[in-house]
Design an enzyme around this catalytic site. Structure first.
Site, PDB file in Angstrom:
ATOM      1  N   GLY A 189      17.097 -37.208 -64.527  1.00  0.00           N
ATOM      2  CA  GLY A 189      17.125 -37.732 -65.907  1.00  0.00           C
ATOM      3  C   GLY A 189      17.822 -36.305 -66.807  1.00  0.00           C
ATOM      4  CD  GLU A 210      16.204 -40.574 -60.188  1.00  0.00           C
ATOM      5  OE1 GLU A 210      16.193 -39.856 -61.239  1.00  0.00           O
ATOM      6  OE2 GLU A 210      15.595 -41.379 -60.014  1.00  0.00           O
ATOM      7  CB  VAL A 244       9.754 -36.031 -54.081  1.00  0.00           C
ATOM      8  CG1 VAL A 244       8.764 -34.864 -53.870  1.00  0.00           C
ATOM      9  CG2 VAL A 244      11.265 -35.261 -54.286  1.00  0.00           C
ATOM     10  CB  VAL A 276       8.925 -37.515 -62.748  1.00  0.00           C
ATOM     11  CG1 VAL A 276       9.641 -36.952 -61.428  1.00  0.00           C
ATOM     12  CG2 VAL A 276       7.715 -36.854 -63.008  1.00  0.00           C
ATOM     13  CG  HIS A 450      48.389 -33.271 -83.497  1.00  0.00           C
ATOM     14  ND1 HIS A 450      48.124 -33.651 -82.360  1.00  0.00           N
ATOM     15  CD2 HIS A 450      49.310 -32.369 -83.320  1.00  0.00           C
ATOM     16  CE1 HIS A 450      49.009 -32.901 -81.261  1.00  0.00           C
ATOM     17  NE2 HIS A 450      49.706 -32.086 -81.831  1.00  0.00           N
TER      18      HIS A 450
HETATM   19  P1  AMP Z   1      13.701 -39.107 -67.140  1.00  0.00           P
HETATM   20  O1  AMP Z   1      12.605 -40.423 -67.325  1.00  0.00           O
HETATM   21  O2  AMP Z   1      14.869 -40.033 -67.606  1.00  0.00           O
HETATM   22  O3  AMP Z   1      13.162 -37.911 -67.663  1.00  0.00           O
HETATM   23  O4  AMP Z   1      13.822 -39.299 -65.584  1.00  0.00           O
HETATM   24  C1  AMP Z   1      13.014 -39.086 -64.603  1.00  0.00           C
HETATM   25  C2  AMP Z   1      13.556 -39.384 -63.351  1.00  0.00           C
HETATM   26  O5  AMP Z   1      12.574 -38.871 -62.202  1.00  0.00           O
HETATM   27  C3  AMP Z   1      13.565 -40.973 -63.140  1.00  0.00           C
HETATM   28  O6  AMP Z   1      14.932 -41.503 -62.913  1.00  0.00           O
HETATM   29  C4  AMP Z   1      12.725 -41.174 -61.935  1.00  0.00           C
HETATM   30  O7  AMP Z   1      13.428 -42.356 -61.040  1.00  0.00           O
HETATM   31  C5  AMP Z   1      12.678 -39.891 -61.144  1.00  0.00           C
HETATM   32  N1  AMP Z   1      11.464 -39.765 -60.339  1.00  0.00           N
HETATM   33  C6  AMP Z   1      10.114 -40.274 -60.436  1.00  0.00           C
HETATM   34  N2  AMP Z   1       9.406 -39.853 -59.426  1.00  0.00           N
HETATM   35  C7  AMP Z   1      10.288 -39.274 -58.509  1.00  0.00           C
HETATM   36  C8  AMP Z   1      10.163 -38.892 -57.133  1.00  0.00           C
HETATM   37  N3  AMP Z   1       8.965 -38.808 -56.351  1.00  0.00           N
HETATM   38  N4  AMP Z   1      11.226 -38.417 -56.347  1.00  0.00           N
HETATM   39  C9  AMP Z   1      12.288 -38.417 -56.778  1.00  0.00           C
HETATM   40  N5  AMP Z   1      12.579 -38.889 -58.095  1.00  0.00           N
HETATM   41  C10 AMP Z   1      11.348 -39.232 -58.837  1.00  0.00           C
END
Ligand code: AMP
Ligand code: FAD
Length: 477
Positions: A189, A210, A244, A276, A450
């Site tokens: 993210g 991800e 993960v 996450v 420009h």
């Molecule tokens: P954000 O909510 O934009 O900060 O992004 C967090 C990201 O973490 C999201 O795209 C989720 O898909 C990813 N995410 C959540 N849990 C896991 C995990 N266990 N392994 C890999 N990615 C994860």
């Protein structure tokens, strides 16, 4: 304690801006904030203490370091013996934070706002219990209005429990005292990409896991595709579809277990950042009989004007629906106060800008091409690269593009998507155009200076109708 018209609980960007606007309008205001940052009570919330500002300080410093190592040769400048003083780099970040949080304290004082250092809790009947940080007796305030602005905290996942040593969240990732040799990041993210970029630039080998099958699914597809390519070329190892499933600490390292394409794999790191997502923070904020309704996800339920289920009580920022962004929190705070004052203020949620402050930056506003189609628009688009822009070439900053999404029938502008130099500022041109309900033609008819990066904005608007000048356009109008 004197009687207040308005009590704001939470002194982050949403809360402190609401407090200041209310004071300007003549309200007697208190702002309750409990945060202690590095041993000192501190205003400014997540944003100033452990969010937007320290992360940007690290992004800027680490960019200077990387640019000095690898970006100057092309200009005919060679530098030998480049050294990284990480302690100094971190101390500068802390100084920037101190400067700004101290500034907010001055602003509150100057506006006659009382900063109550401690914890606020909303009781029944719109009363507020204030428990001071210094251990003195709790008091009950009876303001006419309350704004809840207690923000958010990082989400924890059981498969990677934060231990503040090897496994950290975004706050811990601002404080590594050594550059990790190998760094894992869970979550591609905005925060994961920014923090991953900081430590990669400073010398870490960075792997980003991800779970989703696509990269930045909320962004325009053209942008996310180009952006992933650029970040990968920079050396960020982004593993898409890699979920993960566990972590283990062995000999001072953290082993990450993950599944990708049906295969279970493991990989060892010196540090792991868990990014996450974030969740609304309302711990201890609401007495059982406060009357405030929460959503299933634990957000405070509000209407379009941020009014909660209790008359006179508003909630704003990360605590309520919508993107968790400082500027969204700020505008909601001001709107809530204007509403209390009787003004018909409104936040335009359709023009909230998203930015990722990597280098180059990525930023967008309005609808993506995919969203516009889903909404039933007949869509036309125009895209123009920085690669042929004179200023970008002169600055050796020629990656990325500007893309416009527009309605083909009405010519109305629907969205703007930018990767490139200064994208976080350039995107404001799109925001203003959307606010003024501009057509693409409006932008085509304007004169851009420009040589500037903004000429790419003009060319992208022209490209919507096959009229870009510095490109061979096959479909012309
Ligand atoms: P954000 O909510 O934009 O900060 O992004 C967090 C990201 O973490 C999201 O795209 C989720 O898909 C990813 N995410 C959540 N849990 C896991 C995990 N266990 N392994 C890999 N990615 C994860
Ligand atoms: P917060 O800033 O979280 O402030 C809430 C405050 O309320 C906290 O200080 C907390 O201590 C206090 N509080 C909580 N409960 C109580 C209580 N009961 N009594 C008294 N006080 C209480 N956003 C952007 O727009 N741009 C960025 O570049 C950006 N970068 C980020 C980088 C990182 C690493 C992180 C973590 C976040 C980033 N964000 C960014 C998100 C941004 O920080 C938040 O959206 C923003 O801070 C939300 O503001 P807020 O006022 O709603 O809450």
């Amino acid at each position: 304690m004197s009687q207040f018209d308005l009590v704001v609980i939470g002194g982050g960007p949403g809360g402190y801006e609401a407090a200041i606007r209310a004071a300007q309008l003549g309200f007697k205001v208190a702002c309750i904030e409990k945060r202690v940052h590095k041993g000192k009570p501190s205003l400014g919330g997540t944003c100033l203490n452990v969010g937007c500002i320290p992360s940007k300080a690290l992004l800027d410093s680490s960019h200077h370091y990387e640019d000095t190592l690898h970006g100057l040769d092309v200009h005919g400048i060679s530098v030998e013996n480049v050294q990284l003083d990480l302690a100094k780099l971190l101390a500068r970040k802390d100084k920037v934070v101190d400067n700004l949080t101290g500034g907010v304290a001055q602003l509150l004082k100057g506006n006659g706002i009382e900063w109550l250092q401690g914890t606020g809790k909303l009781l029944a009947g719109k009363k507020v219990e204030f428990t001071p940080l210094d251990g003195s007796e709790a008091q009950v305030l009876e303001p006419k209005y309350v704004i809840l602005a207690t923000g958010s905290v990082p989400v924890n996942i059981p498969v990677a429990k934060v231990d503040e040593d090897l496994i950290v969240d975004s706050t811990g990732a601002l404080e590594f005292q050594e550059v990790p040799k190998r760094l894992g990041v869970i979550g591609a993210g905005v925060i994961g990409l920014e923090l991953g970029s900081v430590w990669r630039r400073l010398g870490a080998e960075v792997v980003v896991f991800e779970a989703l099958d696509s990269f930045l699914p909320m962004a325009d597809k053209a942008l996310s595709k180009e952006y992933q390519k650029i970040l990968t070329k920079q050396g960020l190892d982004i593993r898409i579809g890699a979920k993960v499933s566990g972590t283990e600490i062995n000999n001072g390292q953290v082993t990450v277990q993950y599944n990708q394409a049906g295969e279970d794999k493991t990989e060892a790191f010196d540090k792991l950042i868990v990014c996450v997502g974030r969740k609304a923070y309302a711990e201890g904020l609401l007495a059982e009989d406060s009357g405030i309704k929460l959503t299933e996800r634990g957000l405070v339920e509000v209407n379009d004007q941020c009014l909660t289920s209790v008359e006179g009580v508003y909630a704003i920022g990360d605590l309520v629906r919508g993107p968790m962004l400082a500027h969204k929190a700020m505008e909601e705070g001001v709107m809530a106060v204007e509403r209390i004052h009787g003004h018909a203020a409104q936040v335009n949620y359709d023009t909230i800008i998203s930015v990722i402050y990597t280098h180059p930056e990525a930023a967008w506003v309005g609808l993506t091409e995919e969203q516009a189609k889903e909404k039933g628009h007949e869509v036309k688009t125009g895209q123009f690269p920085f690669a042929v822009n004179g200023r970008a070439l002169a600055a050796n900053e020629s990656q990325g593009f500007v893309k416009f999404v527009a309605d083909a029938k009405t010519d109305r502008l629907l969205g703007m998507h930018v990767i490139g130099p200064g994208a976080s500022d350039i995107v404001h041109q799109g925001m203003i155009a959307l606010e003024f309900v501009s057509s693409v033609e409006d932008l085509q008819l304007m004169t851009f200076a420009h040589p500037t990066y903004s000429e790419v904005v003009h060319e992208a608007a022209l490209a919507v109708d096959g009229r870009a000048i510095h490109a061979i356009q096959r479909k012309r109008k």
